[in-house]
Design an enzyme around this catalytic site. Sequence first.
Site, mmCIF file in Angstrom:
data_model
loop_
_atom_site.group_PDB
_atom_site.id
_atom_site.type_symbol
_atom_site.label_atom_id
_atom_site.label_comp_id
_atom_site.label_asym_id
_atom_site.label_seq_id
_atom_site.Cartn_x
_atom_site.Cartn_y
_atom_site.Cartn_z
ATOM 1 N N THR A 225 0.890 -1.294 0.206
ATOM 2 C CA THR A 225 -0.057 0.008 0.064
ATOM 3 C C THR A 225 0.875 1.169 0.106
ATOM 4 O OG1 THR A 225 -1.663 -1.189 1.207
ATOM 5 C CG2 THR A 225 -1.703 1.177 1.128
ATOM 6 N N GLU A 244 5.549 4.399 6.793
ATOM 7 C CA GLU A 244 6.229 3.408 7.484
ATOM 8 C C GLU A 244 5.431 2.053 7.294
ATOM 9 O OE1 GLU A 244 6.886 0.587 9.871
ATOM 10 O OE2 GLU A 244 5.335 1.416 11.065
#
Length: 471
Positions: A225, A244
């Site tokens: 993603t 992250e």
Amino acid sequence: MTQDTFINGIWSVGKGSKFDSISPSDGTVVGSYHAADAKQVEDAIASARKAFDKWSLTAQTEREAVLVKYAAALEERKQAIADAISLDMGKPKWEAITEAGAMVAKIAGSITAQSDRAGSWTKETDFGAISLTHRPFGVMAVFGPFNFPGHLPNGHIVPALLAGNTIVFKPSELAPSVANLMVEAFEEAGLPHGCVNVVHGGRDTGQALLNGDINGLLFTGSHHTGTAFHRHFAGRPDVMLALEMGGNNPLIVHKTDDVAGAAEVIFQSAFITTGQRCTCARRLILPTGQQGDDILAAVIEKIDAVKIGPWDGEDVYLGPLVSAKAVAQALAFQNERVALGGKLITPLRDMVENTGIVRPGIIDMTDADTPPDEELFGPFLQVYRESNLDKAIAIANDTRFGLSAGVVTSDDDVWEYTQARLRVGILNRNRPTTGASGAMPFGGPGLSGNARPSAYYAADYCAWPQARQIG
């Protein structure tokens, strides 16, 4: 009907598709929501844009005062927050209340970090006064993950607000309910309307937010993603991206005097939160020989002894994976590695049908074909046997990721040698790979992120520096 869209201080029903939050502990529906449609997302961004004009010019001390009140409001709701987390994603009671406490603690740490890393100062020089200050970017989109549905988005939202930004928050559709409690706390704290807006939903809602007029995207989640988001904003340096994205984290055991201690570090590294932490150890490099055998046996004893079950079960330490779908993915991951020649030491297995409750697994990949360099978000540990330290380090570094790693050793020279050679952002000795401090940066190189570490360094991506010279 759930009021599931929060825009400019007003709750309303989402106009997109309906979705349910399913408890992975027993498969029951614990909440029903309607996704925000594209127009509602656009309205949420416009609300945040309007609020930014005033919030960005609010004195730092006043912004801090609101966030301190927010911390107090979260404290009052700790148990409700913990229950929401547990119902949505299955986190056991002890761990959910720990996450709720971390949300409260985030505020004081973020205030300190804001002053330390993104504060203001003035100096007199022979050529006049120079000063440094930091300015907010604008409207920040925050995408929340399911594994820490309160703490991790809170870790973006609080520093962003402190810096003067405003927020559109899309919680994970797998764990949505804690967001509404966060809104209650912000309202009680007196945060001006429009500074935090919430849009629930899945891919369509997220895409509408990405396509909107935002100044930054703060994301915690998978590298699949995250890299898609990175591609979406290619050629857009005006949009701040803080990504992250997890890791394929190694744990090296070499020259240790403590078999039991090593087994405990391994167990906590690989299996805490049922393996659903981005810092969990995915690959274990053990020495060949009897000591390695003894350590593995001790880890298996811990798996056999640990209490696994639903979030509200008595003395449950490991709750379920987030969904029955996640169980199927974990089993497929295990089967793929068996097909590559991996030797199951103890299998990961589905314990209760149509739930996320699983027993952790371990596989020896020493003599197998090289598996894909992917992260499984689950309690499954791949073992490699290697006594040569340089070769162990090479195995550890053989990954596109670089979030966390651990070294278990009683030898100071081994620690010095390995810590200088392991390419990770978080490196621990004789403690779990999952141990991270809020007073330190959180992130790593490679596919683990884009050099925007969070936690104490979140202040860095929430504001830009402005250098001033005064004649």
